[in-house]
Design a protein around this motif. Sequence first.
Motif, PDB file in Angstrom:
ATOM      1  N   ILE A  43       0.932  -1.236   0.106  1.00 10.76           N
ATOM      2  CA  ILE A  43      -0.118   0.208   0.041  1.00 10.76           C
ATOM      3  C   ILE A  43       0.767   1.261  -0.028  1.00 10.76           C
ATOM      4  N   ILE A  44       0.596   2.186  -0.942  1.00 15.75           N
ATOM      5  CA  ILE A  44       1.308   3.312  -0.851  1.00 15.75           C
ATOM      6  C   ILE A  44       0.665   4.507  -0.271  1.00 15.75           C
ATOM      7  N   ILE A  45       1.456   5.283   0.718  1.00 17.70           N
ATOM      8  CA  ILE A  45       0.879   6.161   1.546  1.00 17.70           C
ATOM      9  C   ILE A  45       1.774   7.440   1.514  1.00 17.70           C
ATOM     10  N   LYS A  46       1.103   8.489   0.962  1.00 23.35           N
ATOM     11  CA  LYS A  46       1.805   9.923   0.913  1.00 23.35           C
ATOM     12  C   LYS A  46       2.277  10.389   2.016  1.00 23.35           C
ATOM     13  N   GLN A  47       3.556  10.853   2.016  1.00 21.70           N
ATOM     14  CA  GLN A  47       4.467  11.424   3.220  1.00 21.70           C
ATOM     15  C   GLN A  47       3.852  12.590   4.015  1.00 21.70           C
ATOM     16  N   ASP A  48       2.810  13.227   3.450  1.00 20.79           N
ATOM     17  CA  ASP A  48       2.299  14.231   3.983  1.00 20.79           C
ATOM     18  C   ASP A  48       1.443  14.125   4.925  1.00 20.79           C
ATOM     19  N   THR A  49       1.019  12.687   5.261  1.00 21.62           N
ATOM     20  CA  THR A  49      -0.060  12.372   6.356  1.00 21.62           C
ATOM     21  C   THR A  49       0.563  12.628   7.763  1.00 21.62           C
ATOM     22  N   ASP A  50      -0.063  12.998   8.623  1.00 19.75           N
ATOM     23  CA  ASP A  50       0.249  13.245   9.915  1.00 19.75           C
ATOM     24  C   ASP A  50       0.493  11.939  10.662  1.00 19.75           C
ATOM     25  N   ALA A  51       0.482  10.922  10.555  1.00 18.62           N
ATOM     26  CA  ALA A  51       0.492   9.502  11.077  1.00 18.62           C
ATOM     27  C   ALA A  51       2.032   8.858  10.818  1.00 18.62           C
ATOM     28  N   LEU A  52       2.721   9.362   9.871  1.00 18.52           N
ATOM     29  CA  LEU A  52       4.097   8.903   9.718  1.00 18.52           C
ATOM     30  C   LEU A  52       4.998  10.161   9.886  1.00 18.52           C
ATOM     31  N   PRO A  53       6.124   9.626  10.190  1.00 16.82           N
ATOM     32  CA  PRO A  53       7.322  10.733  10.371  1.00 16.82           C
ATOM     33  C   PRO A  53       7.702  11.176   9.187  1.00 16.82           C
ATOM     34  N   ARG A  54       8.275  12.367   8.810  1.00 15.87           N
ATOM     35  CA  ARG A  54       8.839  12.898   7.707  1.00 15.87           C
ATOM     36  C   ARG A  54      10.399  12.474   7.365  1.00 15.87           C
ATOM     37  N   LYS A  55      10.778  11.785   6.588  1.00 15.45           N
ATOM     38  CA  LYS A  55      12.287  11.532   6.432  1.00 15.45           C
ATOM     39  C   LYS A  55      12.616  11.893   5.038  1.00 15.45           C
ATOM     40  N   GLY A  56      14.098  12.352   5.261  1.00 17.17           N
ATOM     41  CA  GLY A  56      14.845  12.545   3.834  1.00 17.17           C
ATOM     42  C   GLY A  56      16.132  12.289   3.928  1.00 17.17           C
ATOM     43  N   GLN A  57      16.910  12.060   2.721  1.00 15.54           N
ATOM     44  CA  GLN A  57      18.194  11.598   2.649  1.00 15.54           C
ATOM     45  C   GLN A  57      18.938  13.028   2.378  1.00 15.54           C
ATOM     46  N   ILE A  58      20.147  13.052   3.034  1.00 18.31           N
ATOM     47  CA  ILE A  58      21.054  14.416   3.117  1.00 18.31           C
ATOM     48  C   ILE A  58      21.802  14.163   1.711  1.00 18.31           C
ATOM     49  N   ILE A  59      21.812  15.254   0.826  1.00 20.20           N
ATOM     50  CA  ILE A  59      22.379  15.422  -0.394  1.00 20.20           C
ATOM     51  C   ILE A  59      23.554  16.363  -0.414  1.00 20.20           C
ATOM     52  N   GLN A  60      23.518  17.375   0.646  1.00 17.03           N
ATOM     53  CA  GLN A  60      24.601  18.334   0.478  1.00 17.03           C
ATOM     54  C   GLN A  60      24.674  18.894   1.940  1.00 17.03           C
ATOM     55  N   LEU A  61      25.853  19.001   2.470  1.00 22.68           N
ATOM     56  CA  LEU A  61      26.037  19.508   3.921  1.00 22.68           C
ATOM     57  C   LEU A  61      26.313  20.902   3.769  1.00 22.68           C
ATOM     58  N   PRO A  62      26.121  21.665   5.135  1.00 28.42           N
ATOM     59  CA  PRO A  62      26.524  22.998   4.903  1.00 28.42           C
ATOM     60  C   PRO A  62      27.836  23.234   4.773  1.00 28.42           C
ATOM     61  N   ASN A  63      28.063  24.547   4.252  1.00 31.23           N
ATOM     62  CA  ASN A  63      29.656  24.895   3.869  1.00 31.23           C
ATOM     63  C   ASN A  63      30.172  25.530   5.485  1.00 31.23           C
ATOM     64  N   GLN A  64      29.427  25.476   6.303  1.00 30.92           N
ATOM     65  CA  GLN A  64      30.039  26.040   7.713  1.00 30.92           C
ATOM     66  C   GLN A  64      28.908  25.580   8.724  1.00 30.92           C
ATOM     67  N   ILE A  65      29.350  25.368   9.839  1.00 29.51           N
ATOM     68  CA  ILE A  65      28.521  24.856  11.014  1.00 29.51           C
ATOM     69  C   ILE A  65      28.885  25.912  12.135  1.00 29.51           C
ATOM     70  N   THR A  66      28.278  26.745  12.648  1.00 34.89           N
ATOM     71  CA  THR A  66      28.472  27.724  13.322  1.00 34.89           C
ATOM     72  C   THR A  66      28.524  26.972  14.961  1.00 34.89           C
ATOM     73  N   GLU A  67      29.159  27.644  16.009  1.00 34.90           N
ATOM     74  CA  GLU A  67      29.562  27.147  17.124  1.00 34.90           C
ATOM     75  C   GLU A  67      28.086  26.674  18.054  1.00 34.90           C
ATOM     76  N   ILE A  68      27.220  27.215  17.860  1.00 38.12           N
ATOM     77  CA  ILE A  68      25.906  26.631  18.406  1.00 38.12           C
ATOM     78  C   ILE A  68      25.527  25.087  18.065  1.00 38.12           C
ATOM     79  N   PHE A  69      25.733  24.909  16.827  1.00 34.09           N
ATOM     80  CA  PHE A  69      25.694  23.589  16.358  1.00 34.09           C
ATOM     81  C   PHE A  69      26.773  22.680  16.016  1.00 34.09           C
ATOM     82  N   GLU A  70      27.886  22.803  16.787  1.00 31.78           N
ATOM     83  CA  GLU A  70      29.113  22.207  16.521  1.00 31.78           C
ATOM     84  C   GLU A  70      28.960  20.682  16.908  1.00 31.78           C
TER      85      GLU A  70
END
Length: 128
Positions: A43-70
């Motif tokens: 069964i195919i379920i659209k990801q926009d439903t409230d019942a399931l968590p939203r997930k994604g695959q990282i394809i690009q990282l930030p060019n800089q990570i500031t101190e708060i997110f180190e």
Amino acid sequence: MDYKLKFLNKEELQKVRENLRGILPADKVLIISPKAYKSGSGIIIKQDTDALPRKGQIIQLPNQITEIFEGFKDILEVGQITTYGMYAGKELVMDYLNIPDQKEYTISVLSLNEIMYIEQLNNDDYES
């Protein structure tokens, strides 16, 4: 329930990364998310439903990570799966990326503070 997501394999991910034309601002990641889940029974379920968590695959990282997110510096990698909230991120249109079945995916930019969970992609987690 057992849900499968169709993420990009390593070769597809590398091709997409080679076609990226820009860089991200500090503390942002570019992700690709399947628009639908497929249950174990097919069964195919659209990801926009409230019942399931939203997930994604990282394809690009930030060019800089500031101190708060180190804390993210040593754990973020391209190809990882992120879980994020329903209203997180900003969707982008990047038709030039030539992703297989591109209409089946959404590309978004997430702030690092919108990421709730990070996991490694393994063959049991996705449908190829």
